[in-house]
Motif scaffolding. Sequence first.
Motif, PDB file in Angstrom:
ATOM      1  N   LEU A  80       0.842  -1.191   0.000  1.00 32.36           N
ATOM      2  CA  LEU A  80       0.000   0.000   0.000  1.00 32.36           C
ATOM      3  C   LEU A  80       0.884   1.251   0.000  1.00 32.36           C
ATOM      4  CD1 LEU A  80      -2.773  -1.022   2.546  1.00 32.36           C
ATOM      5  CD2 LEU A  80      -2.822  -1.187   0.051  1.00 32.36           C
ATOM      6  N   SER A  81       0.244   2.400  -0.155  1.00 28.34           N
ATOM      7  CA  SER A  81       1.009   3.650  -0.095  1.00 28.34           C
ATOM      8  C   SER A  81       1.667   3.746   1.270  1.00 28.34           C
ATOM      9  CB  SER A  81       0.082   4.852  -0.310  1.00 28.34           C
ATOM     10  OG  SER A  81      -0.478   4.803  -1.599  1.00 28.34           O
ATOM     11  N   PRO A  82       2.949   4.088   1.315  1.00 30.34           N
ATOM     12  CA  PRO A  82       3.677   4.047   2.586  1.00 30.34           C
ATOM     13  C   PRO A  82       3.147   5.039   3.601  1.00 30.34           C
ATOM     14  CG  PRO A  82       5.011   5.037   0.864  1.00 30.34           C
ATOM     15  CD  PRO A  82       3.800   4.507   0.186  1.00 30.34           C
ATOM     16  N   GLY A  83       3.077   4.580   4.854  1.00 33.11           N
ATOM     17  CA  GLY A  83       2.712   5.444   5.970  1.00 33.11           C
ATOM     18  C   GLY A  83       3.938   5.745   6.806  1.00 33.11           C
ATOM     19  N   PRO A  84       3.766   6.477   7.882  1.00 34.99           N
ATOM     20  CA  PRO A  84       4.917   6.887   8.703  1.00 34.99           C
ATOM     21  C   PRO A  84       5.616   5.728   9.402  1.00 34.99           C
ATOM     22  CG  PRO A  84       2.842   7.508   9.743  1.00 34.99           C
ATOM     23  CD  PRO A  84       2.502   7.051   8.364  1.00 34.99           C
ATOM     24  N   ASN A  85       4.918   4.606   9.588  1.00 36.28           N
ATOM     25  CA  ASN A  85       5.506   3.502  10.336  1.00 36.28           C
ATOM     26  C   ASN A  85       5.864   2.310   9.445  1.00 36.28           C
ATOM     27  OD1 ASN A  85       5.147   4.841  12.846  1.00 36.28           O
ATOM     28  ND2 ASN A  85       2.964   4.278  12.788  1.00 36.28           N
ATOM     29  N   CYS A  86       6.004   2.545   8.135  1.00 41.65           N
ATOM     30  CA  CYS A  86       6.252   1.445   7.191  1.00 41.65           C
ATOM     31  C   CYS A  86       7.676   1.480   6.640  1.00 41.65           C
ATOM     32  CB  CYS A  86       5.301   1.547   6.004  1.00 41.65           C
ATOM     33  SG  CYS A  86       3.654   0.955   6.353  1.00 41.65           S
ATOM     34  N   PRO A  87       8.348   0.326   6.599  1.00 39.26           N
ATOM     35  CA  PRO A  87       9.565   0.246   5.786  1.00 39.26           C
ATOM     36  C   PRO A  87       9.155   0.269   4.317  1.00 39.26           C
ATOM     37  CG  PRO A  87       9.007  -1.914   6.651  1.00 39.26           C
ATOM     38  CD  PRO A  87       8.043  -0.942   7.276  1.00 39.26           C
ATOM     39  N   LEU A  88      10.051   0.728   3.457  1.00 38.85           N
ATOM     40  CA  LEU A  88       9.705   0.930   2.054  1.00 38.85           C
ATOM     41  C   LEU A  88      10.271  -0.185   1.175  1.00 38.85           C
ATOM     42  CD1 LEU A  88      10.304   4.771   1.671  1.00 38.85           C
ATOM     43  CD2 LEU A  88       8.212   3.568   2.350  1.00 38.85           C
ATOM     44  N   THR A  89       9.588  -0.466   0.119  1.00 32.46           N
ATOM     45  CA  THR A  89      10.097  -1.334  -0.934  1.00 32.46           C
ATOM     46  C   THR A  89       9.934  -0.603  -2.264  1.00 32.46           C
ATOM     47  OG1 THR A  89       9.992  -3.564  -1.887  1.00 32.46           O
ATOM     48  CG2 THR A  89       7.901  -2.520  -1.393  1.00 32.46           C
ATOM     49  N   GLY A  90      10.801  -0.908  -3.193  1.00 29.57           N
ATOM     50  CA  GLY A  90      10.762  -0.223  -4.484  1.00 29.57           C
ATOM     51  C   GLY A  90       9.491  -0.523  -5.244  1.00 29.57           C
ATOM     52  N   ARG A 113      -4.611   2.665  -0.702  1.00 31.23           N
ATOM     53  CA  ARG A 113      -4.760   3.526   0.455  1.00 31.23           C
ATOM     54  C   ARG A 113      -3.502   3.462   1.311  1.00 31.23           C
ATOM     55  NH1 ARG A 113      -9.545   1.470   3.994  1.00 31.23           N
ATOM     56  NH2 ARG A 113      -8.700   3.069   5.355  1.00 31.23           N
ATOM     57  N   GLN A 114      -3.314   4.427   2.148  1.00 27.03           N
ATOM     58  CA  GLN A 114      -2.098   4.509   2.950  1.00 27.03           C
ATOM     59  C   GLN A 114      -2.101   3.438   4.033  1.00 27.03           C
ATOM     60  OE1 GLN A 114      -1.011   7.752   5.915  1.00 27.03           O
ATOM     61  NE2 GLN A 114       0.165   8.392   4.097  1.00 27.03           N
ATOM     62  N   CYS A 115      -0.938   2.824   4.211  1.00 25.07           N
ATOM     63  CA  CYS A 115      -0.792   1.798   5.235  1.00 25.07           C
ATOM     64  C   CYS A 115      -0.685   2.462   6.609  1.00 25.07           C
ATOM     65  CB  CYS A 115       0.454   0.958   4.961  1.00 25.07           C
ATOM     66  SG  CYS A 115       0.764  -0.286   6.213  1.00 25.07           S
ATOM     67  N   ASP A 116      -1.346   1.847   7.619  1.00 27.39           N
ATOM     68  CA  ASP A 116      -1.291   2.395   8.970  1.00 27.39           C
ATOM     69  C   ASP A 116      -0.154   1.789   9.778  1.00 27.39           C
ATOM     70  OD1 ASP A 116      -2.137  -0.161   9.422  1.00 27.39           O
ATOM     71  OD2 ASP A 116      -4.146   0.400  10.131  1.00 27.39           O
ATOM     72  N   GLY A 117       0.676   0.959   9.123  1.00 25.78           N
ATOM     73  CA  GLY A 117       1.830   0.385   9.809  1.00 25.78           C
ATOM     74  C   GLY A 117       1.553  -0.909  10.529  1.00 25.78           C
ATOM     75  N   ASP A 118       0.296  -1.382  10.498  1.00 22.21           N
ATOM     76  CA  ASP A 118      -0.045  -2.644  11.161  1.00 22.21           C
ATOM     77  C   ASP A 118       0.271  -3.785  10.202  1.00 22.21           C
ATOM     78  OD1 ASP A 118      -1.046  -4.805  12.454  1.00 22.21           O
ATOM     79  OD2 ASP A 118      -3.090  -4.017  12.722  1.00 22.21           O
ATOM     80  N   ARG A 119       1.335  -4.496  10.510  1.00 18.95           N
ATOM     81  CA  ARG A 119       1.817  -5.529   9.591  1.00 18.95           C
ATOM     82  C   ARG A 119       0.818  -6.653   9.375  1.00 18.95           C
ATOM     83  NH1 ARG A 119       7.899  -7.940   9.514  1.00 18.95           N
ATOM     84  NH2 ARG A 119       7.630  -9.385   7.781  1.00 18.95           N
ATOM     85  N   ASP A 120       0.072  -7.013  10.388  1.00 22.28           N
ATOM     86  CA  ASP A 120      -0.833  -8.158  10.306  1.00 22.28           C
ATOM     87  C   ASP A 120      -2.288  -7.760  10.054  1.00 22.28           C
ATOM     88  OD1 ASP A 120       1.252  -9.961  10.858  1.00 22.28           O
ATOM     89  OD2 ASP A 120       1.098  -9.520  13.001  1.00 22.28           O
ATOM     90  N   HIS A 121      -2.506  -6.500   9.715  1.00 20.67           N
ATOM     91  CA  HIS A 121      -3.871  -5.993   9.603  1.00 20.67           C
ATOM     92  C   HIS A 121      -4.685  -6.778   8.573  1.00 20.67           C
ATOM     93  CE1 HIS A 121      -7.109  -3.069   9.836  1.00 20.67           C
ATOM     94  NE2 HIS A 121      -7.098  -2.980   8.510  1.00 20.67           N
ATOM     95  N   TYR A 122      -4.061  -7.211   7.497  1.00 24.52           N
ATOM     96  CA  TYR A 122      -4.808  -7.826   6.408  1.00 24.52           C
ATOM     97  C   TYR A 122      -4.627  -9.354   6.331  1.00 24.52           C
ATOM     98  CZ  TYR A 122      -5.040  -3.012   4.758  1.00 24.52           C
ATOM     99  OH  TYR A 122      -5.263  -1.664   4.651  1.00 24.52           O
ATOM    100  N   ARG A 123      -3.860  -9.917   7.229  1.00 25.11           N
ATOM    101  CA  ARG A 123      -3.494 -11.323   7.068  1.00 25.11           C
ATOM    102  C   ARG A 123      -4.677 -12.281   7.195  1.00 25.11           C
ATOM    103  NH1 ARG A 123       1.665 -12.876   6.780  1.00 25.11           N
ATOM    104  NH2 ARG A 123       1.176 -14.955   7.566  1.00 25.11           N
ATOM    105  N   SER A 124      -5.606 -12.006   8.120  1.00 27.43           N
ATOM    106  CA  SER A 124      -6.706 -12.938   8.357  1.00 27.43           C
ATOM    107  C   SER A 124      -7.974 -12.553   7.618  1.00 27.43           C
ATOM    108  CB  SER A 124      -6.990 -13.011   9.864  1.00 27.43           C
ATOM    109  OG  SER A 124      -7.374 -11.736  10.348  1.00 27.43           O
TER     110      SER A 124
END
Length: 805
Positions: free
Chosen positions: A745-755, A775-786
Amino acid sequence: MNKEKTLRITITTFFSIALLGGFFFGYILSEVNKGKELQKLASYQPTTPTKLYDSNGVLFAELYRHKQELLKYSDIPPHVIHAFLSVEDDNFFNHFGIDFLAIVRAAIKNVFAGRIVQGGSTLTQQLAKTILQQRKKTFGRKFLEALLTLQIEQEYTKEEILEIYFNLIYLGHGTTGLSSAANVYFQKDVRDLSIAEAAMLARLPKAPVTYSPFKNPKEAKQAQLVVLGLMAKNGFIPKDQVQKIHDDFWDRYWPVVITQSPSRSTWGAKLNRAPYFTEWVRQILEKELGEEALYTGGLRVYTTIDVRKQEIAEEELRKGLIEQDKYAFGANFRYVGRADRGLVSLYNLFGSIFPVGVPYVTSLDDRQVFRLHLEKEMAPALELLTDFIPSENESSAVKEFQRSSLVFSSNLHVEGAIVTIDHQTGYIQTMVGGSRFSPKNQFNRAMQARRQTGSAFKPFVYAAAIQNRAVGSGTGIMDAPLTTITEEGEGYSPQDISGDFRGMVPLSRALSLSLNIVSVQVLMRTGTDSVIDFASKVTKTNKSRFPTGPALALGVAELTPYEMALGYSILANKGKDVIPFSVRYVLNQSGTVVYNKEKEVQETLAEEAKNGSIQIIPEATAYIIKQMLIGVAMGGTPTQALRAADKGNYKGESGGKTGSTSSYTNVWYAGFDPKYTSIVWMGFDKSSLSLGKGVTAAGVAAPIWGKIYSRWYNEGPYPVFYPNGRAEEIPADVVKGATCAFNGLSPGPNCPLTGNLFLKPITIAGRTLAVPGGRQCDGDRDHYRSMDLTDFLQRELEISDEELK
């Protein structure tokens, strides 16, 4: 009166005969002096092999019907000459071409025997027969033979006659000339022939089949003893050494001849270091230049293959096939199931509800399993048993079982193929069509075997989506349970090999992990028509070869290793056209170019560059997918297999993708470095047979690719894509960005970036095509996993029910 008349008639007849005889004898002398028949000998040219050279000028193969390496008299050891003269013409150095004493001696022996047991022709007469090449026995032929015999004796010395004879005599199994025979029968140079070997060869001119050691070893053995006896009689060897020479030779040679094929010939003894490639080239040249020029013209063919690379590829593939054979029919053989493939979907359904595993599926039934075990475990014992049972019927039955079982089991060996293309020049550098080229295994799988490609096809799907601006390399795609409907109206639920789900994943990471559900979604975003159009262009295959359902994203299309190599070559070559070819150019004996494919290819590419058609796919598209494939090879499913010291041990840079098909029936690795694109495929010729439970391309095909490339560069220096630290220039249409490394997703303040590489927006017919933003990521790594995919589409991306349908 009557007496005088009778005397007159007698005298007249006598003088008439004498006069006619004188005229005839004078005519013969005149013809001998003219040397007219000698023109046939002067014009007789032994066939010169067509020689094949690799891209480095190394001779690697020859093509011919009968190979005749011309010998000089000084090349032939004296004991070889003595052996042939003892059998063929022991008075050779004393007669003038026709030996009347030999004719009378042979006639007397034939009369007493009541059949023809000995001939009276001299070695020079045999040479004349060979030159005239007329089989039908007529008086005219006999006259011509005699005439040519006298002409030869008048024109040439005895030593020169022997030199010509040893270069032209036929000695069986396709061998013309002593040099060819020495190679076929003993794998030796004429200069190295022993007395025993010379004695065996000396009996062949009269009856090459009867005294062939490969067809009739007992007759050959007895005949050789006779020749050795004649040599002793003529004083060439001591009489007390005859039996010892004979016995010592056959103690060594008997195990050789009984294991040789009775059909062994010059073809089997040919220089051929790349047999599948040679056969491919042979077919091309026969079509372009004709059989006569190809087999007798002494052509010099300069090809594209690198024979060193070829032999390394053959060796590594063969070792991999042997290991896989052990696995497929070793301890793993207990998994050979009786389940029908049609039950797989039912097992999958049960597996989603109950904790049951999907069985290992193969097409071997109970009878075939029993037969394979019987052949493997009992056939040797049965053969041994027949040695102690004096029953011809039982022995014949066992032999018939072994013969039929050989045909059955030969289809149960793992096969493979490798093809390498220099994507900068189009040179086909390696072509390995199978485990080992033989009369029963000439099917060139590298060029002709169509097999499902599995995940090795996914780069074409991703590249088509990138080109259509449906995704970028960092776009987030949801890896969650997905069910769609095929064109046949059936439900289709793709699954990953691991069986779990990762939630939202950046596209480049999804390719590295080879996630099936993501690939199907990419196909659905792009459209099957666009993917088929793209794949058809890069592989240069007809669109009808590609199915239109969602399973296309997972590689159900059947392609050959060559077609896959071509597709990956174009990706590696910045999207520019690659025209693979195997023959560069051909020279005749005078050095004139008679065929030049390399020039034709270069002219075609130059014309394409001029009119713009050389760009098969946009350079920007090729750049992005190439970077993604480099990421796969350097940090994805094949990385360990390619680079680990105990596996591929390849330390250079590369890009590539593994491919494994359902029920473990095919494994692929398609990869490229800065110069060469290579495809490795393994599977069975019977495409429904499985390689073994749990066999994957990363475990089997990728290590072979790594070992081959590692040996090509001999442990370094290894190639890099960007020498001297200079990055490849980014095409103008490529936009560099970044997305969240967690989920794309679009990077948020708490996200590491990938190219994130994607194509610039374009406007077509008033419609703007651009890669959609997330949409911008909120930095929650597991937010979409389940999250279920439908919930994600509706709640997170705010897609309506109508749009979802």
